[in-house]
Write a protein that holds these residues in place. Structure first.
Motif, PDB file in Angstrom:
ATOM      1  N   ALA A 301       0.834  -1.206   0.000  1.00  0.00           N
ATOM      2  CA  ALA A 301       0.000   0.000   0.000  1.00  0.00           C
ATOM      3  C   ALA A 301       0.868   1.255   0.000  1.00  0.00           C
ATOM      4  N   GLY A 302       1.946   1.249   0.782  1.00  0.00           N
ATOM      5  CA  GLY A 302       2.847   2.398   0.798  1.00  0.00           C
ATOM      6  C   GLY A 302       3.497   2.627  -0.552  1.00  0.00           C
ATOM      7  N   ALA A 303       3.908   1.537  -1.216  1.00  0.00           N
ATOM      8  CA  ALA A 303       4.535   1.668  -2.531  1.00  0.00           C
ATOM      9  C   ALA A 303       3.548   2.190  -3.574  1.00  0.00           C
ATOM     10  N   VAL A 304       2.321   1.690  -3.527  1.00  0.00           N
ATOM     11  CA  VAL A 304       1.305   2.152  -4.469  1.00  0.00           C
ATOM     12  C   VAL A 304       0.971   3.624  -4.231  1.00  0.00           C
ATOM     13  N   VAL A 315      -2.258  12.132  -2.025  1.00  0.00           N
ATOM     14  CA  VAL A 315      -2.487  10.833  -1.402  1.00  0.00           C
ATOM     15  C   VAL A 315      -2.013  10.873   0.044  1.00  0.00           C
ATOM     16  N   ASN A 316      -2.919  10.583   0.977  1.00  0.00           N
ATOM     17  CA  ASN A 316      -2.508  10.404   2.365  1.00  0.00           C
ATOM     18  C   ASN A 316      -1.916   9.014   2.534  1.00  0.00           C
ATOM     19  N   GLU A 317      -0.914   8.900   3.390  1.00  0.00           N
ATOM     20  CA  GLU A 317      -0.255   7.613   3.591  1.00  0.00           C
ATOM     21  C   GLU A 317      -1.225   6.608   4.200  1.00  0.00           C
ATOM     22  N   PRO A 318      -1.368   5.414   3.610  1.00  0.00           N
ATOM     23  CA  PRO A 318      -2.244   4.399   4.187  1.00  0.00           C
ATOM     24  C   PRO A 318      -1.768   3.989   5.581  1.00  0.00           C
ATOM     25  N   ALA A 381      -7.435  -1.135  -4.368  1.00  0.00           N
ATOM     26  CA  ALA A 381      -7.244  -2.275  -3.462  1.00  0.00           C
ATOM     27  C   ALA A 381      -5.974  -3.010  -3.899  1.00  0.00           C
ATOM     28  N   VAL A 382      -4.951  -2.994  -3.063  1.00  0.00           N
ATOM     29  CA  VAL A 382      -3.628  -3.440  -3.495  1.00  0.00           C
ATOM     30  C   VAL A 382      -3.397  -4.948  -3.516  1.00  0.00           C
ATOM     31  N   LEU A 415       2.232  -0.614 -13.185  1.00  0.00           N
ATOM     32  CA  LEU A 415       1.293   0.406 -12.713  1.00  0.00           C
ATOM     33  C   LEU A 415       1.871   1.796 -12.891  1.00  0.00           C
ATOM     34  N   ARG A 416       3.132   1.963 -12.516  1.00  0.00           N
ATOM     35  CA  ARG A 416       3.769   3.273 -12.649  1.00  0.00           C
ATOM     36  C   ARG A 416       3.802   3.710 -14.123  1.00  0.00           C
ATOM     37  N   GLY A 417       4.210   2.803 -14.999  1.00  0.00           N
ATOM     38  CA  GLY A 417       4.295   3.145 -16.405  1.00  0.00           C
ATOM     39  C   GLY A 417       2.954   3.547 -17.006  1.00  0.00           C
TER      40      GLY A 417
END
Length: 425
Positions: A301-304, A315-318, A381-382, A415-417
């Protein structure tokens, strides 16, 4: 009444995959980890238990659930507990038993509003405190309830989710205390949905409303998120204490819900109850499994969240669960010009049709903004990143560095790309 947005999205993604499309499934709130073998063994041993059993649940399971809450700081007797086939039917029975209008946070899990409508009530949505999630802002709650009552409505219950779906945030202690004070002043029952409680990423005091408003808080939980047993369908509700001067509400509500349960689901499946006795007893091997799940959910979740932040989203940190809640508002002009995106539903559709990314629009959670303004939020949803097979998901679960798993690294890079392509000028 249409099919729940989360379940509908899951079915849509499954159909596309069956047709040969590649879809990164980030829409459905399923925990995405394999069942612990010892839980599977407990269920198998109880397969011959075919009787209906008591409506409220067998005593061993209710005692185990009471112990679960007691070890988490909420002293509980078995007589305060009632079991059901998942927390969702328990919630519906609770809203039916309490009656009146339902106050929910904005945004909030899709089924709260839907269930309010099923009992013939339009939900009263109250914005969450800035940067938080899962609880209505106390001052705005008071104003909304006063206004609703002046209009002839009858708000009786307020729902809180700790930690939150969809935002992935855990409300602060100050906000929960303020909610409890407002609920007491307004004579509202609090329904605290704590299904993600065991998946908070950082240690610390957990702000359960039952700690500050024990006489009016009903707490619900289940095994679907912490142990990824969504398909097993078993949940529990903890009612206010039935002893002392404030016992009347707990007694009346539990008996009313028990009556509804007797007419709707008769009893919770017996094999699941026997498995729950083991799970809610917090055996060492399952406590270890929870620690692994917290690590996996928190890392991914942090990486996403960082990926969405890197393309310009707010984005707030999960803080718990397995959700990320990016806001594309800073990119509104670009998205409108390039993709004709005007709202969150448009954005979710473009991500699925053009990039093969399945997410849910913020509007599905009631996040329509103030005074009809269109928002650009998404719920991500990760667990769809954890792997395609049980062996991959188990390897990710037990890894001390899950982000280094090749399939997780590849999914994050993909996802990033795709998001960079979405937002390229």
């Amino acid at each position: 009444m249409t099919v729940s947005a989360t379940l509908a999205a899951s079915e849509t993604i499954a159909a596309r995959r069956a047709a040969g499309e590649e879809v990164l499934a980030l829409a459905f709130g399923e925990a995405g980890i394999p069942v612990h073998p010892l839980l599977g063994q407990r269920l198998a041993r109880a397969a011959g238990q075919t009787s209906y059993g008591p409506v409220a649940g067998i005593s061993a399971a209710r005692e185990a659930a009471a112990g679960y809450w007691t070890r988490r700081g909420l002293t509980t007797d078995a007589e305060q507990v009632l079991l059901g086939p998942g927390s969702k039917p328990l919630l519906f029975a609770l809203l039916s038993a309490i009656g009146g209008d339902v106050v929910i946070p904005r945004p909030a899990w899709v089924s709260y509003a839907a269930q309010a409508k099923l009992i013939g009530r339009e939900p009263i949505r109250v914005p969450i405190p800035v940067g938080e999630g899962g609880v209505p802002d106390a001052e705005k709650l008071e104003a909304a309830v006063v206004n609703a009552r002046a209009e002839g409505r009858d708000p009786r219950v307020v729902i809180a989710t700790l930690p939150d779906n969809p935002t992935g945030r855990l409300a602060s202690e100050a906000s929960v205390k303020a909610l409890c004070e407002a609920a007491r002043e307004l004579d509202l029952v609090i329904v605290a949905d704590e299904i993600y409680r065991d998946l908070v990423f950082e240690d610390g005091q957990f702000p359960s409303p039952a700690a500050w408003a024990p006489e009016r808080t009903v707490t619900t939980t289940a095994l679907s998120k912490n142990y990824a047993l969504g398909g097993w369908r078993i949940g529990a509700a903890r009612f206010p204490s039935q002893h002392g001067p404030d016992s009347d509400l707990g007694v009346r509500l539990r008996e009313s819900v028990r009556g509804i349960a007797s007419e709707v689901w008769s009893s919770t499946p017996m094999p699941m109850q026997h498995a729950a006795v083991y799970a809610w007893s917090d055996p060492a091997e399952l406590v270890e499994r929870l620690a692994s799940a917290q690590r996996l959910h928190g890392a991914v979740a942090g990486a996403v969240a960082e990926i969405f932040r890197s393309i310009g989203c707010d984005v707030n940190e999960p803080q718990g669960g397995f959700y990320v809640w990016p806001d594309f508002a800073p990119l509104r002009g670009l998205l409108a010009a390039k993709w004709s995106v005007g709202n969150s539903a448009d954005l979710a559709r473009v991500l699925l049709d053009e990039f093969g990314i399945g997410v849910l629009a913020g509007s599905a959670f009631g996040d329509d903004g103030d005074e009809g303004a269109e928002t650009l939020t998404l719920r991500v949803a990760v667990p769809g990143i954890y792997g395609e097979t049980d062996s991959e998901r188990l390897a990710a679960l037990v890894s001390r560095e899950p982000l280094e798993m090749p399939w997780i690294a590849d999914a994050l890079a993909s996802l990033r790309g795709k998001l960079e392509a979405l937002t390229a000028a």
